[in-house]
Design a protein around this motif. Structure first.
Motif, short mmCIF file in Angstrom:
data_model
loop_
_atom_site.label_atom_id
_atom_site.label_comp_id
_atom_site.label_asym_id
_atom_site.label_seq_id
_atom_site.Cartn_x
_atom_site.Cartn_y
_atom_site.Cartn_z
N GLY A 11 0.82 -1.21 0.00
CA GLY A 11 0.00 0.00 0.00
C GLY A 11 0.85 1.24 0.00
N LEU A 12 0.18 2.36 0.28
CA LEU A 12 0.84 3.67 0.32
C LEU A 12 0.95 4.11 1.77
N VAL A 13 2.14 4.54 2.16
CA VAL A 13 2.36 4.97 3.54
C VAL A 13 3.35 6.12 3.53
N GLN A 14 3.24 6.97 4.52
CA GLN A 14 4.19 8.06 4.65
C GLN A 14 5.50 7.57 5.26
N ALA A 15 6.55 8.29 4.98
CA ALA A 15 7.85 7.94 5.55
C ALA A 15 7.75 7.88 7.07
N GLY A 16 8.37 6.87 7.64
CA GLY A 16 8.29 6.65 9.08
C GLY A 16 7.17 5.72 9.50
N GLY A 17 6.28 5.42 8.57
CA GLY A 17 5.16 4.56 8.86
C GLY A 17 5.51 3.08 8.76
N SER A 18 4.48 2.25 8.90
CA SER A 18 4.67 0.80 8.90
C SER A 18 3.69 0.12 7.96
N VAL A 33 4.27 -16.54 5.91
CA VAL A 33 5.31 -15.70 6.47
C VAL A 33 4.84 -14.26 6.41
N ALA A 34 5.31 -13.46 7.33
CA ALA A 34 4.92 -12.05 7.39
C ALA A 34 6.15 -11.18 7.52
N LEU A 35 6.15 -10.10 6.79
CA LEU A 35 7.25 -9.13 6.85
C LEU A 35 6.70 -7.84 7.45
N GLN A 36 7.06 -7.58 8.68
CA GLN A 36 6.67 -6.34 9.35
C GLN A 36 7.70 -5.28 9.00
N MET A 37 7.26 -4.22 8.36
CA MET A 37 8.17 -3.17 7.90
C MET A 37 7.89 -1.89 8.67
N ASN A 38 8.86 -1.46 9.45
CA ASN A 38 8.73 -0.27 10.29
C ASN A 38 9.70 0.81 9.81
N SER A 39 9.45 2.01 10.25
CA SER A 39 10.32 3.15 9.92
C SER A 39 10.60 3.19 8.42
N LEU A 40 9.56 3.06 7.65
CA LEU A 40 9.73 2.99 6.20
C LEU A 40 10.30 4.28 5.62
N PRO A 81 11.39 6.41 1.81
CA PRO A 81 11.04 6.45 0.39
C PRO A 81 11.82 5.45 -0.45
N GLU A 82 13.04 5.18 -0.07
CA GLU A 82 13.85 4.22 -0.84
C GLU A 82 13.40 2.77 -0.67
N ASP A 83 12.44 2.54 0.22
CA ASP A 83 11.84 1.21 0.33
C ASP A 83 10.74 0.99 -0.71
N THR A 84 10.40 2.02 -1.44
CA THR A 84 9.36 1.91 -2.46
C THR A 84 9.77 0.92 -3.54
N ALA A 85 8.92 -0.06 -3.76
CA ALA A 85 9.21 -1.12 -4.73
C ALA A 85 8.03 -2.08 -4.79
N THR A 121 3.57 -7.38 -4.61
CA THR A 121 2.66 -6.40 -4.04
C THR A 121 3.40 -5.07 -3.93
N GLN A 122 2.71 -4.00 -4.32
CA GLN A 122 3.35 -2.68 -4.39
C GLN A 122 3.40 -2.02 -3.02
#
Length: 122
Positions: free
Chosen positions: A9-16, A78-85, A87-91, A116-117
């Protein structure tokens, strides 16, 4: 074996965000599952992998201490919890699986999900 990824999905920088990958078919505990990502114009790169037998995970340096990969063997998920996202994590994020007890950091996995985007805005 089929892999179904979701949670982007779409999230702001620093989000999860939390990505999930569900495997259908015969997945055994001696398999390894992983996440890769591919940004526009770039090659697909390794993000993290987990041994289903032990739950031990490996991460690429750029996501260490921000991403956590876990597994639920009973659910073949499996689950990937992504924190402190950032902009360079965009992919587009892809899950992958292979019958190996080792951690593979190249794209040499036999099975792949559809992607998944993930978009991180600054």
């Amino acid at each position: 074996v089929q892999l179904q990824a979701c949670g982007g999905g779409l999230v702001q920088a620093g989000g999860s965000l939390r990505l999930s990958c569900a495997a259908s078919g015969r997945i055994f505990n001696d398999w390894t599952m992983a996440w890769f990502r591919q940004a526009p114009g770039k090659e697909r790169e390794y993000v993290a992998a987990i041994r289903l037998s032990t739950g031990s995970a490996d991460y690429t340096d750029s996501v260490k201490e921000r991403f956590v990969l876990s597994r639920d063997n009973a659910k073949n998920t499996v689950a990937l919890q992504m924190n402190s996202l950032k902009p360079e994590d965009t992919a587009v994020y892809y899950c992958a699986a292979d019958r190996t007890v080792g951690i593979i950091t190249t794209t040499a996995y036999d099975y792949w999900g559809q992607g998944t985007q993930v978009t991180v805005s600054s």
